[in-house]
Design a protein around this motif. Structure first.
Motif, PDB file in Angstrom:
ATOM      1  N   LYS A  19       0.827  -1.204   0.000  1.00  0.00           N
ATOM      2  CA  LYS A  19       0.000   0.000   0.000  1.00  0.00           C
ATOM      3  C   LYS A  19       0.868   1.265   0.000  1.00  0.00           C
ATOM      4  N   LEU A  20       1.826   1.293   0.911  1.00  0.00           N
ATOM      5  CA  LEU A  20       2.680   2.479   0.988  1.00  0.00           C
ATOM      6  C   LEU A  20       3.582   2.587  -0.241  1.00  0.00           C
ATOM      7  N   ALA A  21       4.034   1.416  -0.733  1.00  0.00           N
ATOM      8  CA  ALA A  21       4.918   1.429  -1.909  1.00  0.00           C
ATOM      9  C   ALA A  21       4.217   2.089  -3.086  1.00  0.00           C
ATOM     10  N   GLU A  22       2.940   1.798  -3.238  1.00  0.00           N
ATOM     11  CA  GLU A  22       2.197   2.363  -4.355  1.00  0.00           C
ATOM     12  C   GLU A  22       2.133   3.888  -4.242  1.00  0.00           C
ATOM     13  N   VAL A  23       1.859   4.358  -3.033  1.00  0.00           N
ATOM     14  CA  VAL A  23       1.798   5.809  -2.826  1.00  0.00           C
ATOM     15  C   VAL A  23       3.170   6.445  -3.048  1.00  0.00           C
ATOM     16  N   LEU A  24       4.213   5.783  -2.572  1.00  0.00           N
ATOM     17  CA  LEU A  24       5.568   6.318  -2.759  1.00  0.00           C
ATOM     18  C   LEU A  24       5.917   6.444  -4.240  1.00  0.00           C
ATOM     19  N   LYS A 159      -1.910  11.036   4.346  1.00  0.00           N
ATOM     20  CA  LYS A 159      -3.159  10.297   4.569  1.00  0.00           C
ATOM     21  C   LYS A 159      -2.918   8.833   4.890  1.00  0.00           C
ATOM     22  N   VAL A 160      -1.864   8.248   4.267  1.00  0.00           N
ATOM     23  CA  VAL A 160      -1.584   6.836   4.549  1.00  0.00           C
ATOM     24  C   VAL A 160      -0.464   6.683   5.579  1.00  0.00           C
ATOM     25  N   GLY A 161      -0.171   7.758   6.267  1.00  0.00           N
ATOM     26  CA  GLY A 161       0.799   7.669   7.355  1.00  0.00           C
ATOM     27  C   GLY A 161       2.238   7.913   6.946  1.00  0.00           C
ATOM     28  N   LEU A 162       2.456   8.289   5.682  1.00  0.00           N
ATOM     29  CA  LEU A 162       3.833   8.582   5.259  1.00  0.00           C
ATOM     30  C   LEU A 162       4.184  10.025   5.604  1.00  0.00           C
ATOM     31  N   ASN A 163       4.282  10.301   6.885  1.00  0.00           N
ATOM     32  CA  ASN A 163       4.697  11.644   7.304  1.00  0.00           C
ATOM     33  C   ASN A 163       6.209  11.664   7.487  1.00  0.00           C
ATOM     34  N   SER A 164       6.704  12.801   7.910  1.00  0.00           N
ATOM     35  CA  SER A 164       8.149  12.957   8.044  1.00  0.00           C
ATOM     36  C   SER A 164       8.756  11.883   8.954  1.00  0.00           C
ATOM     37  N   LYS A 165       8.061  11.625  10.045  1.00  0.00           N
ATOM     38  CA  LYS A 165       8.573  10.664  11.022  1.00  0.00           C
ATOM     39  C   LYS A 165       8.705   9.266  10.400  1.00  0.00           C
ATOM     40  N   LYS A 166       7.686   8.884   9.646  1.00  0.00           N
ATOM     41  CA  LYS A 166       7.679   7.560   9.017  1.00  0.00           C
ATOM     42  C   LYS A 166       8.803   7.448   7.974  1.00  0.00           C
TER      43      LYS A 166
END
Ligand code: ADP
Ligand code: MG
Length: 698
Positions: A19-24, A159-166
């Motif tokens: 999921k995150l890979a797709e957004v990245l 929105k999917v949690g990929l903020n700076s911290k992540k």
């Protein structure tokens, strides 16, 4: 293994997943681990020491404080509802505030935290809005952490949690792999020669800096690399091009040039004009095709440089073509040049949309049999089936108004491509010129003809309308003419046009004694030219217009430029408009009219306009405030490449070194075929760029 970094899909990275890979991939174009490592932090926050509340002295920096929350309270209603807390460090206390998302609140009172955030001032007191709070576990002594990277992520990523911290945590766990070493993208001799940090250390430190000094070295190295490859690409192409294209040889400084210089030139050339003519002359006798950009502020006398270069071409048996972006300008050039050459046995012809079929036929003949020496015109020059006996020199005035394909047609007018002189009054900051027009040689006229009175610039707000009107009367009574310009910004053309028409109405009503012209882009060209002509001939006193008057028009008696809604113009555009006045002997004025309340940036722009007439300084400021797209019309959509870390506004020095380094490599090995240059060839191939290829258009 470094191979793993290049080939591993980001999806296999710990903590990422499908999921995150797709957004990245969608948002950041990050496909592999290596792509991720090249997403650099946009800033670092200093967690190297702990503050006391009483020591807070500015809103500038992120700081950290150890303390506890003593109470929570909700304040306000509806939209204004917010959660407040009192935070104490044992000696003093300060307010914390959250404006949203506090339903799920999980911070506890009377529990030790490390607070981290940027103070802001509210009601004359410092507070923290949305600070980070990190619980201090019992028995653990708080340690200062050094510089912490922050990454700019998009809304969709957040929105999917990929903020700076992540992002930080994803990158953090790649660091051991990096530590093992990643392959260099610059030669070892290069690293040594320019004292550059190696790539492994640079990537490690750009994300997790050991200290500020090492961070600086990492930044320098990565900026250098980025600018180096852009320079290498541009220079590589330019050098290949010039080694394969022949240019017409024009070694003679002959009769025409000498006669003009001694008998026809109405004034002494400025030193800058002399220097530029020499630069052009050197090109003409080099045997290489000239591609030169001539920059000079409005009124700096570029026309004369163009004309004298044309005479050099004529002395060597070639014809010259001068292209202007508008019919009015072509007419003006034609009149100026015919007048200057009136005692010389030369034929100057004009070809525009208004040339009749009959005249056209004669002109075509004279161009083809070589009797016409200089042809001046608009697009008609190239779109028409114009054939030359021997075209050798082309001048393009105000280049950014010409389309790429139009210029390309010029190349087919003779066996070899003609020499090209592109003239612009838009000062392009040096760094931008080097990266975008890097394969053009640049000449600069940095000196105005003597006895020019600098335009006096004033900034008024709309509430001072009466003062402005009084000033208009005073100037018109002195016999001067006045421009009043309204913005025309494509997105909202209807509204802009309404502004202009209301403005015109207002002026006509306010000044019933005066005659007023109006010009805008949606008028029929014939109407436009007629209105323009009335103003040029002094039949009207006031000209209400949109920016269509921006380019080149010369009305020496017009000495006042009033710019309405000046806040909506960019600096470079304001400067161009101001250049319409100050061309006669009288003191000229530019009045910037804005609403009273202005943003900080807008105020800065108005202030710099008021304080300087230096086009280059203005362009540099524009670059700093609005980025490269602001400077040059052809760059509206941004640069032809992405800069990840370097800044054209700030890294001029690194750019100079990068250019020197690229030249150094190419001088050793133009084809990059030596084994130790393989890395350069490889990296060049990877550069995803869609540069405008000047070798094809000019
Ligand atoms: P621009 O660079 O904006 O095209 P122009 O070529 O139109 O400027 O020149 C502006 C004015 O300055 C013209 O009226 C021109 O005759 C005059 N001019 C040009 N060179 C000189 C000079 N060396 N000395 C005095 N006047 C000059
Ligand atoms: Mg000009």
């Amino acid at each position: 293994m470094f191979k793993e970094l290049f080939s591993t899909d980001i999806v296999y990275c710990k903590g990422v997943g499908p999921k995150l890979a797709e957004v990245l991939k969608k948002e950041w174009d990050v496909n592999t681990k290596m792509d991720m490592l090249y997403k650099f932090p946009f800033r670092y926050v200093d967690r190297s020491k702990f503050y006391k509340i009483k020591d807070i002295a500015s809103e500038d920096a992120y700081i950290q404080i150890i303390g506890q929350i003593t109470e929570f309270r909700t304040v306000g209603e509806g939209q204004g509802k917010r959660l407040m807390a009192t935070f104490t460090d044992g000696e003093n206390s300060i307010d914390l505030v959250w404006f949203r998302n506090f339903n799920y609140f999980h911070y506890k009172i009377n529990t030790p935290y490390i607070l981290f955030g940027k103070p802001s001032v509210f009601n004359h007191q410092y507070n923290f809005a949305h600070p980070d709070l990190e619980e201090l576990k019992e028995g653990v002594t708080p340690t200062a952490k050094g510089l912490q990277p922050e990454y700019n992520t998009t809304e969709k990523m957040k929105k999917v949690g990929l903020n700076s911290k992540k992002i930080r945590s994803i990158i953090k766990q790649m660091m051991p792999d990096v530590q093992n070493g990643i392959p260099e993208t610059l030669g070892h001799d290069m690293l040594q020669k320019y004292h550059l940090l190696n790539l492994t250390q640079s990537i490690l430190n750009i994300h997790f800096p050991k200290d500020t000094q090492t961070l600086k070295l990492a930044q320098e190295r990565l900026k250098f690399e980025e600018l180096f490859y852009i320079q290498l690409d541009i220079l590589h192409r330019a050098k290949l091009q010039s080694s394969t294209t022949k240019g017409y040889l024009m070694p003679i400084v002959g009769k025409m040039f000498h006669y003009f210089y001694e008998h026809a030139l109405p004034f002494a050339l400025t030193n800058a004009q002399k220097r530029v003519i020499k630069e052009i002359q050197a090109d003409l006798k080099s045997g290489k095709q000239m591609n030169r950009l001539l920059q000079g502020d409005v009124g700096s006398g570029k026309t004369l440089v163009a004309l004298m270069s044309a005479l050099l071409a004529i002395d060597n048996g070639f014809q010259t073509c001068i292209m202007a972006p508008t019919e009015i300008l072509a007419n003006q050039h034609y009149e100026t040049i015919s007048n200057l050459l009136k005692d010389m046995p030369l034929q100057v012809v004009l070809l525009t949309g208004s040339t009749t079929a009959k005249q056209r036929k004669v002109i075509h003949e004279n161009l083809q049999n070589g009797e016409a020496n200089i042809i001046i015109g608009t697009h008609a020059l190239i779109e028409d089936n114009v054939q030359f006996a021997n075209l050798g020199f082309v001048v393009i005035d105000e280049q950014h108004r010409f389309g790429v394909s139009q210029r390309a047609k010029l190349w087919s007018k003779n066996i070899n491509p003609p020499h090209i002189l592109v003239m612009t009054a838009t000062p392009i900051p040096r760094t931008l010129a080097m990266t975008v027009y890097g394969d053009l040689d640049v000449s600069i006229i940095d000196e105005l003809p003597p006895n020019r009175k600098p335009v006096y610039t004033l900034h008024y707000s709309t509430s001072q309308r009466q003062d402005i009107n009084k000033f208009i009367v005073q100037q018109v009574e002195l016999g001067r003419q006045i421009y009043i310009v309204y913005p025309l910004i494509k997105e909202n053309e209807k509204l802009d046009l309404a502004d202009l028409e209301n403005g015109y109405q207002y002026i006509v009503e306010q000044f019933p004694k005066y005659r007023v012209s109006i010009v805008h882009g949606q008028m029929h060209p014939k109407m436009k030219d007629a209105e323009m002509k009335d103003f040029i001939e002094g039949k009207t006193q006031i000209m209400v217009a949109t920016t269509v008057i921006e380019v080149g028009v010369n009305v020496p008696n017009a000495s006042v430029m009033i710019i309405e809604n000046a806040e909506r113009f960019g600096l470079s555009q304001l400067h161009q408009l101001r250049g319409r006045v100050g061309r006669g002997a009288e003191q000229s004025f530019c009045i910037l009219v804005t609403r009273q309340e202005l943003s900080k940036d807008t105020r800065k722009r108005m202030d710099i306009m008021v304080s300087t007439n230096d086009g280059f300084r203005i362009a540099e400021t524009d670059l700093l405030l609005r980025g490269p797209g602001a400077i040059d019309g052809t760059l509206q959509s941004g640069l032809p490449f992405d800069l990840k870390i370097a800044s054209l506004a700030q890294d001029g020095q690194i750019l100079d070194v990068a250019k020197e380094a690229a030249t150094w490599v190419l001088e050793q090995d133009l084809n990059l075929s030596q084994p130790n240059h393989a890395v350069y060839k490889q990296q060049l191939a990877k550069l995803k760029r869609t540069t405008r290829d000047w070798s094809e258009i000019s």
